[in-house]
Design an enzyme around this catalytic site. Structure first.
Site, mmCIF file in Angstrom:
data_model
loop_
_atom_site.group_PDB
_atom_site.id
_atom_site.type_symbol
_atom_site.label_atom_id
_atom_site.label_comp_id
_atom_site.label_asym_id
_atom_site.label_seq_id
_atom_site.Cartn_x
_atom_site.Cartn_y
_atom_site.Cartn_z
ATOM 1 N N THR A 70 31.671 39.441 76.709
ATOM 2 C CA THR A 70 30.303 38.301 77.214
ATOM 3 C C THR A 70 30.894 37.140 77.298
ATOM 4 O O THR A 70 30.513 36.343 78.353
ATOM 5 C CB THR A 70 29.194 38.425 76.135
ATOM 6 N N ASN A 149 29.196 51.063 82.131
ATOM 7 C CA ASN A 149 29.035 51.441 80.921
ATOM 8 C C ASN A 149 28.009 52.567 80.627
ATOM 9 O O ASN A 149 27.984 53.340 79.561
ATOM 10 C CB ASN A 149 28.531 50.389 79.988
ATOM 11 N N GLN A 177 34.937 48.842 79.963
ATOM 12 C CA GLN A 177 34.961 50.497 79.703
ATOM 13 C C GLN A 177 36.446 51.165 80.069
ATOM 14 O O GLN A 177 36.164 52.264 79.877
ATOM 15 C CB GLN A 177 33.615 50.805 80.343
ATOM 16 N N SER A 197 36.918 43.495 75.795
ATOM 17 C CA SER A 197 36.266 43.404 74.703
ATOM 18 C C SER A 197 37.066 44.236 73.494
ATOM 19 O O SER A 197 37.406 45.268 73.886
ATOM 20 C CB SER A 197 34.720 43.974 74.815
ATOM 21 N N HIS A 199 36.060 45.297 70.371
ATOM 22 C CA HIS A 199 35.381 46.254 69.672
ATOM 23 C C HIS A 199 35.234 47.617 70.244
ATOM 24 O O HIS A 199 34.799 48.480 69.922
ATOM 25 C CB HIS A 199 33.913 45.463 69.039
ATOM 26 N N THR A 235 39.197 26.297 66.529
ATOM 27 C CA THR A 235 40.260 26.982 65.907
ATOM 28 C C THR A 235 40.201 28.576 66.020
ATOM 29 O O THR A 235 39.251 29.141 65.911
ATOM 30 C CB THR A 235 40.292 26.835 64.392
ATOM 31 N N CYS A 340 23.383 46.506 74.810
ATOM 32 C CA CYS A 340 22.657 45.364 74.630
ATOM 33 C C CYS A 340 21.186 45.602 74.994
ATOM 34 O O CYS A 340 20.042 44.843 74.647
ATOM 35 C CB CYS A 340 23.273 44.182 75.395
HETATM 36 N N1 PLP Z 1 30.854 44.702 79.951
HETATM 37 C C1 PLP Z 1 30.474 45.841 79.713
HETATM 38 C C2 PLP Z 1 30.596 47.018 80.928
HETATM 39 C C3 PLP Z 1 29.856 46.300 78.451
HETATM 40 O O1 PLP Z 1 29.803 47.541 78.399
HETATM 41 C C4 PLP Z 1 29.728 45.459 77.326
HETATM 42 C C5 PLP Z 1 29.172 46.043 76.155
HETATM 43 O O2 PLP Z 1 28.308 46.941 76.096
HETATM 44 C C6 PLP Z 1 29.965 44.070 77.542
HETATM 45 C C7 PLP Z 1 30.394 43.637 78.804
HETATM 46 C C8 PLP Z 1 29.749 43.073 76.398
HETATM 47 O O3 PLP Z 1 30.847 43.183 75.705
HETATM 48 P P1 PLP Z 1 31.011 42.220 74.335
HETATM 49 O O4 PLP Z 1 30.261 43.193 73.323
HETATM 50 O O5 PLP Z 1 32.305 42.271 74.063
HETATM 51 O O6 PLP Z 1 30.450 41.201 74.748
#
Ligand code: PLP
Length: 401
Positions: A70, A149, A177, A197, A199, A235, A340
Site C-alpha cells: 500500500t 488478487n 500477487q 508486499s 507478508h 529509521t 481489505c
Molecule cells: N495490492 C494487491 C494486489 C494486494 O492483493 C494487496 C493486499 O491485499 C495490496 C496491494 C496491499 O498490500 P499490503 O497489505 O502490503 O499493503
C-alpha cells in the site's frame, strides 16, 4: 484449521523469522549509528536489499524498503514527478484499492490530474482496445497490476508496458500477487516501478518494497531524515527488512522446483467441481488462455495466463457473508474477495467489472494457496466446503439437485 486465504496474508517462513529475531532483541542498533553495532545493522540492511533485488533481477540501488505494498503504491503514484501541465494517469477498473483509491484521491484533490480507468474484458484481462485508446491522450503515468488478487488473472505486463512507453508514459505495476508465485524479472518486463508486499510471500507484516528503475524520479511522501536515499524518511525497521530479504531468498530458491501451492489448488478445484457441481470457478476461458506454468519460460507462454493458486468460486444463490462464518466454524479460512474489502458489505468491484452479476458476485468465495498447503488438506477442505455450502443453502431454502 485449514488456512486458504494466502492472497490476504501468508504465514511467515521459519527461515525469515529466525534471521529477524536477533534484530528485535540484541541487535537493535540503528543502521545509521556510527559505531560497530550500527555498521552491522547497516550491513544486514544491505544484504536484505541484495536478496530482494536478486529475486526480481534488479540492482540493489533500485530497491526502496517500505512498510507495505500500500505504501509502495502510494509512494509511486503520489510521488511521481509531474509537469506543470495536466497530468493524466491511466489505470484499470480491477486494481487493488491501494492503487484505485489513491488514483481517485489524486484526481479528486488535484485539478491538474485526470484519471482514466480502463475496463477489463469478461475474463478480467485489460481491454486492449480501450487501453490503446487511453494511451492516445499521452498519459504521464500508467499503473496496471500484474496478477489480480481476486481472480489470479495475469496481465501481459511486458506488452502493456511496451505500449505505455511508446506513448511516452512511465509504467508501474503492482506485483503483490505475482512475485510469490511467478518468476518476475523487472528487466524482462521493462517496467519503471514495481510494488511488492512482504507478508504475501512468507515475510513479516509491515514489510514491503518498491523497485524504481535507475533514473525514475520520485518525490518522497514522507520527509524527515532522508533515509532510503531520501525516498522514505524514518529509521528503517531492520528486523522487518531482514525478514523480507530472507523470505525473498527462500522464495527465489523454491520458485522453480516448487509447485506445491498450485498442485494443492488444482486438487481443491477438482474436488469442488465434484462436490458442488452448481458452483462456477471463475477462470478465464478461450482457446488462447492457459495457466501459468512455472517450468516454462514466460516468453514461451500464452499472453493470457492465470495463476492456479487463486481460486474464485461463485455459488449461485449463496451469500459469502453468511458462508464465510459457517466455513470458519468448520475450520476453513477463506475470504469473499480482497482482504481489505473483506468485512465490507459491498460487492467486489473486480467481479462486477468483469460483468459478473451482483447476485453471483455476492455469492463468491476466494480460496488462495501457499506452499504450506498440501494436496491432502486441499481435498479435505473441498469436501468440507461442499458440505457446509450445501447445508447453508438448504438453511436458506435454496436447493440444488
Ligand atoms: N495490492 C494487491 C494486489 C494486494 O492483493 C494487496 C493486499 O491485499 C495490496 C496491494 C496491499 O498490500 P499490503 O497489505 O502490503 O499493503
Amino acid at each position: 484449521m485449514i488456512y486458504l486465504d494466502n492472497a490476504a496474508t501468508t504465514r511467515i517462513c521459519d527461515e525469515a523469522l529466525e534471521e529477524m529475531m536477533p534484530f528485535l532483541k540484541e541487535k537493535y542498533a540503528s543502521p545509521l549509528g556510527q559505531y560497530a553495532p550500527g555498521f552491522r545493522a547497516n550491513a544486514a540492511l544491505n544484504t536484505a536489499r541484495d536478496r530482494v533485488a536478486s529475486l526480481i533481477g534488479a540492482d540493489r540501488s533500485e530497491i526502496t524498503f517500505t512498510s507495505s505494498a500500500t505504501e509502495s503504491n502510494n509512494l509511486f503514484l503520489r510521488g511521481v514527478k509531474r509537469n506543470n501541465a495536466e497530468t493524466i494517469i491511466v489505470t484499470q477498473t480491477t486494481e487493488h484499492a491501494s492503487v484505485l483509491s489513491t488514483c481517485e484521491a489524486l484526481a479528486r484533490e488535484n485539478a491538474d490530474i485526470r484519471l482514466i480507468k480502463v475496463p477489463v474484458d469478461r475474463d478480467g484481462f485489460v481491454d486492449e482496445a480501450a487501453y490503446t485508446e487511453a494511451l492516445k491522450v499521452r498519459p504521464a503515468v500508467v499503473s496496471i497490476m500484474h496478477v489480480n488478487n481476486e481472480t489470479g488473472v495475469v496481465n501481459d505486463i511486458k506488452k502493456l508496458c511496451g505500449l505505455a512507453h511508446e506513448a511516452g508514459a512511465l509504467f508501474h505495476t503492482d506485483a503483490v500477487q505475482s512475485v510469490p508465485h511467478m518468476r518476475v524479472d523487472v528487466r524482462e518486463l521493462g517496467v519503471d516501478a514495481l510494488s511488492v508486499s512482504g507478508h504475501k510471500l512468507h515475510g513479516p507484516k509491515g514489510s514491503g518494497f518498491i523497485y524504481l528503475k535507475k533514473g525514475v524520479m520520485i518525490r518522497p511522501i514522507l520527509t524527515g531524515g532522508g533515509q532510503e536515499n531520501g525516498l522514505r524518511s524514518g529509521t528503517p525497521d531492520v528486523a522487518a527488512c531482514v525478514g523480507l530479504g530472507k523470505a525473498c531468498e527462500v522464495l527465489a530458491d523454491r520458485l522453480l522446483p516448487d509447485e506445491s501451492a498450485a498442485l494443492a489448488a488444482d486438487r481443491f478445484t477438482e474436488v469442488i467441481k465434484e462436490v458442488l457441481p452448481q458452483a462456477i470457478v471463475n477462470r478465464p476461458t478461450g482457446s488462447d488462455v492457459s495457466f501459468y506454468d512455472p517450468d516454462r519460460d514466460l516468453r514461451e507462454q500464452s499472453s493470457k495466463l492465470y495463476l492456479r493458486e487463486i481460486v474464485s468460486v461463485s455459488i449461485p444463490g449463496g451469500d459469502a457473508l453468511s458462508l464465510i462464518p459457517d466455513l470458519d466454524m468448520a475450520g476453513i479460512c477463506c475470504s469473499s474477495g480482497a482482504a481489505c474489502s473483506a468485512g465490507k458489505k459491498g460487492v467486489s468491484h473486480v467481479l462486477t467489472a468483469m460483468g459478473i452479476g451482483e447476485k453471483l458476485a455476492k455469492g463468491t468465495l476466494r480460496f488462495s494457496f501457499s506452499r504450506y498447503n498440501t494436496e491432502e488438506e486441499a481435498t479435505e477442505a473441498a469436501v468440507i466446503v461442499g458440505r457446509v455450502v450445501q447445508k447453508n443453502l438448504e438453511n436458506h431454502g435454496i436447493l440444488f439437485k
